[in-house]
Scaffold this active site. Structure first.
Site, PDB file in Angstrom:
ATOM      1  N   ASN A   1      29.095  49.991  42.028  1.00  0.00           N
ATOM      2  CA  ASN A   1      30.479  50.354  41.758  1.00  0.00           C
ATOM      3  C   ASN A   1      30.729  51.827  42.090  1.00  0.00           C
ATOM      4  O   ASN A   1      30.007  52.409  42.893  1.00  0.00           O
ATOM      5  CB  ASN A   1      30.884  50.009  40.324  1.00  0.00           C
ATOM      6  CG  ASN A   1      32.309  49.473  40.244  1.00  0.00           C
ATOM      7  OD1 ASN A   1      33.247  50.120  40.712  1.00  0.00           O
ATOM      8  ND2 ASN A   1      32.475  48.303  39.660  1.00  0.00           N
ATOM      9  N   ARG A   2      31.723  52.447  41.462  1.00  0.00           N
ATOM     10  CA  ARG A   2      32.236  53.738  41.931  1.00  0.00           C
ATOM     11  C   ARG A   2      31.870  54.896  41.001  1.00  0.00           C
ATOM     12  O   ARG A   2      31.875  54.742  39.780  1.00  0.00           O
ATOM     13  CB  ARG A   2      33.761  53.662  42.068  1.00  0.00           C
ATOM     14  CG  ARG A   2      34.205  52.710  43.161  1.00  0.00           C
ATOM     15  CD  ARG A   2      35.658  52.301  43.032  1.00  0.00           C
ATOM     16  NE  ARG A   2      36.051  51.445  44.148  1.00  0.00           N
ATOM     17  CZ  ARG A   2      35.845  50.116  44.172  1.00  0.00           C
ATOM     18  NH1 ARG A   2      35.265  49.514  43.158  1.00  0.00           N
ATOM     19  NH2 ARG A   2      36.216  49.409  45.226  1.00  0.00           N
TER      20      ARG A   2
ATOM     21  N   HIS B   1      28.800  51.979  45.459  1.00  0.00           N
ATOM     22  CA  HIS B   1      27.572  51.187  45.633  1.00  0.00           C
ATOM     23  C   HIS B   1      26.386  51.999  46.142  1.00  0.00           C
ATOM     24  O   HIS B   1      25.587  51.532  46.960  1.00  0.00           O
ATOM     25  CB  HIS B   1      27.831  49.988  46.535  1.00  0.00           C
ATOM     26  CG  HIS B   1      28.789  48.991  45.958  1.00  0.00           C
ATOM     27  ND1 HIS B   1      28.878  48.739  44.603  1.00  0.00           N
ATOM     28  CD2 HIS B   1      29.711  48.172  46.561  1.00  0.00           C
ATOM     29  CE1 HIS B   1      29.804  47.819  44.386  1.00  0.00           C
ATOM     30  NE2 HIS B   1      30.324  47.464  45.551  1.00  0.00           N
TER      31      HIS B   1
ATOM     32  N   HIS C   1      25.766  41.390  44.641  1.00  0.00           N
ATOM     33  CA  HIS C   1      27.148  41.338  45.104  1.00  0.00           C
ATOM     34  C   HIS C   1      27.456  40.026  45.827  1.00  0.00           C
ATOM     35  O   HIS C   1      28.141  40.017  46.863  1.00  0.00           O
ATOM     36  CB  HIS C   1      27.429  42.525  46.025  1.00  0.00           C
ATOM     37  CG  HIS C   1      28.856  42.967  46.034  1.00  0.00           C
ATOM     38  ND1 HIS C   1      29.886  42.143  46.440  1.00  0.00           N
ATOM     39  CD2 HIS C   1      29.432  44.141  45.681  1.00  0.00           C
ATOM     40  CE1 HIS C   1      31.029  42.806  46.358  1.00  0.00           C
ATOM     41  NE2 HIS C   1      30.784  44.015  45.895  1.00  0.00           N
TER      42      HIS C   1
ATOM     43  N   ASP D   1      40.045  43.477  41.083  1.00  0.00           N
ATOM     44  CA  ASP D   1      38.860  44.263  41.433  1.00  0.00           C
ATOM     45  C   ASP D   1      38.627  45.194  40.251  1.00  0.00           C
ATOM     46  O   ASP D   1      38.769  46.403  40.342  1.00  0.00           O
ATOM     47  CB  ASP D   1      39.071  45.045  42.731  1.00  0.00           C
ATOM     48  CG  ASP D   1      37.774  45.628  43.285  1.00  0.00           C
ATOM     49  OD1 ASP D   1      36.717  45.426  42.640  1.00  0.00           O
ATOM     50  OD2 ASP D   1      37.813  46.285  44.337  1.00  0.00           O
TER      51      ASP D   1
ATOM     52  N   GLN E   1      32.196  43.056  36.812  1.00  0.00           N
ATOM     53  CA  GLN E   1      33.248  43.362  37.777  1.00  0.00           C
ATOM     54  C   GLN E   1      33.631  42.067  38.486  1.00  0.00           C
ATOM     55  O   GLN E   1      32.781  41.387  39.070  1.00  0.00           O
ATOM     56  CB  GLN E   1      32.776  44.395  38.795  1.00  0.00           C
ATOM     57  CG  GLN E   1      33.820  44.832  39.799  1.00  0.00           C
ATOM     58  CD  GLN E   1      34.663  46.004  39.328  1.00  0.00           C
ATOM     59  OE1 GLN E   1      34.398  46.584  38.272  1.00  0.00           O
ATOM     60  NE2 GLN E   1      35.659  46.365  40.107  1.00  0.00           N
TER      61      GLN E   1
ATOM     62  N   GLU F   1      30.077  40.540  39.337  1.00  0.00           N
ATOM     63  CA  GLU F   1      29.031  41.554  39.403  1.00  0.00           C
ATOM     64  C   GLU F   1      28.707  42.069  37.995  1.00  0.00           C
ATOM     65  O   GLU F   1      29.450  42.851  37.416  1.00  0.00           O
ATOM     66  CB  GLU F   1      29.486  42.715  40.289  1.00  0.00           C
ATOM     67  CG  GLU F   1      29.919  42.291  41.681  1.00  0.00           C
ATOM     68  CD  GLU F   1      30.771  43.353  42.338  1.00  0.00           C
ATOM     69  OE1 GLU F   1      30.293  44.503  42.489  1.00  0.00           O
ATOM     70  OE2 GLU F   1      31.929  43.052  42.680  1.00  0.00           O
TER      71      GLU F   1
END
Length: 354
Positions: free
Chosen positions: A86-87, A112, A181, A252, A291, A319
């Protein structure tokens, strides 16, 4: 379904006979009518085959044999992403007062693990009981992250359940967040969209995000919003609602799961059902979040094994992971890992028929 890990047949072969594919191994795990294949490129869960209510089997992951598509930007078909899934906002983290600049992926974030994250590496592999164990060494400073990280991911097929077990150790304080993923379509790969799939999430809260898809702080309740999947609900029911969090055309987002067992054992996070085929997928995890990404930005650039181009909503990613941008959110569960500690995470994908 019945079966155990002892009944799982494990085999390996080259992904392709020549070129870059010759350096990649494809491991096949088969137990009864369930089959999974795993690639050493990206520790990728490449295919997953399961029967429907009539007994007919289908491959239920979005998948392609085109290496460029597997590694395509923001797609990550079945790969293990890391070292931070993720971010992370602003492509930087601070640990013990020291700032570390991370490799950016664009849009003001590191996604990622960076542009050359774990999904792009070839992992070493060996047979494990009922499955395959993959290992990767990530050197100190890899993509800007501190600490040399040794990672191990094990896929085990036992009866109707595929278990993904993650382990990692570090030489310096760092952050770690790993997930798989894969994109699921229980009708079968290329079998239409997933808007009619029924989704249940064991979560009463989620983390709303800004325009960068970075959580902007406190959890918010799902009740009364299109994010309420506490009871089975078609994925498409509210996906086009006039809600500020749905401006990207779909989901998302990270849902905050109900508290996990203190001993680290996996508990249910999600349940997905395709009413047409009867196939079901139960997701259990030790992670605090999940996620959900509904492939909103897919526009047919990749064609799967079925010959059908993947458009929006061709699959759904579930995820299991820690929350996005946790290094900047002290109220979220910590993703910090220090020398002498071991990162441990387990997710179970249990297949069935309604």
């Amino acid at each position: 379904m019945t079966g155990s890990a002892e009944n799982t047949e494990v085999s390996r072969a080259h992904f392709a006979s020549g070129g870059a594919g010759a350096a990649i191994e494809r491991w096949t795990l088969r137990n009864g009518r369930i089959e999974a294949t795993v690639l050493t490129l990206g520790a990728t869960l490449h295919t997953l085959t399961a029967p429907d209510r009539t007994g007919a089997t289908a491959q239920i992951l979005l998948s392609t044999d085109e290496l460029g598509a597997i590694l395509g930007a923001a797609r990550h078909y079945g790969t293990v992403v890391g070292r931070y899934a993720n971010r992370i906002a602003d492509s930087r983290i601070t640990i013990d007062g020291e700032e570390h600049q991370l490799a950016p992926t664009g849009g003001g974030v590191t996604l990622h693990g960076g542009p050359d994250g774990f999904a792009h590496r070839i992992w070493a592999a060996e047979e494990a009981p009922g499955g395959v164990r993959l290992r990767l060494h990530s050197p100190d400073g890899d993509q800007g992250f501190p600490g040399a990280l040794d990672v191990q991911v094990t896929y085990t097929l036992s009866g109707d359940a595929l278990t993904i077990d993650y382990r990692a150790t570090t030489t310096r304080p760092t952050v770690v967040n790993l997930t798989n993923h894969a994109y699921f379509n229980l009708s079968g790969e290329g079998g239409g969209d997933i808007l009619g799939h029924l989704l249940t999430l064991d979560a009463e809260e989620y983390t709303p995000v800004d325009e960068r898809l970075i959580p902007y702080g406190p959890y918010e309740p799902v009740a009364g919003t299109p994010f309420d999947f506490t009871a089975p609900r078609p994925i498409g029911k509210g996906i086009h609602d006039e809600h500020p969090q749905l401006r990207a055309g779909g989901y998302d987002h990270n849902w905050v799961l109900r508290p996990r067992p203190a001993d680290g054992s996996p508990a249910r996070a999600a349940f997905l059902e395709d009413p047409a085929s009867g196939r079901t997928l139960e997701v259990l995890t030790s992670e605090p979040g999940i996620q959900v990404y509904t492939a909103n930005s897919f526009h047919g650039a990749v064609t799967g094994a079925s010959g059908v181009p993947y458009g929006p909503y061709a699959g759904v990613a579930l995820e299991t992971q820690h929350h996005p941008d946790s290094p900047h959110q002290p109220s979220y569960p910590s993703t910090r890992l220090r020398p002498g500690e071991e990162f441990r995470s387990t997710t179970v994908l249990r297949l069935g028929v309604a």
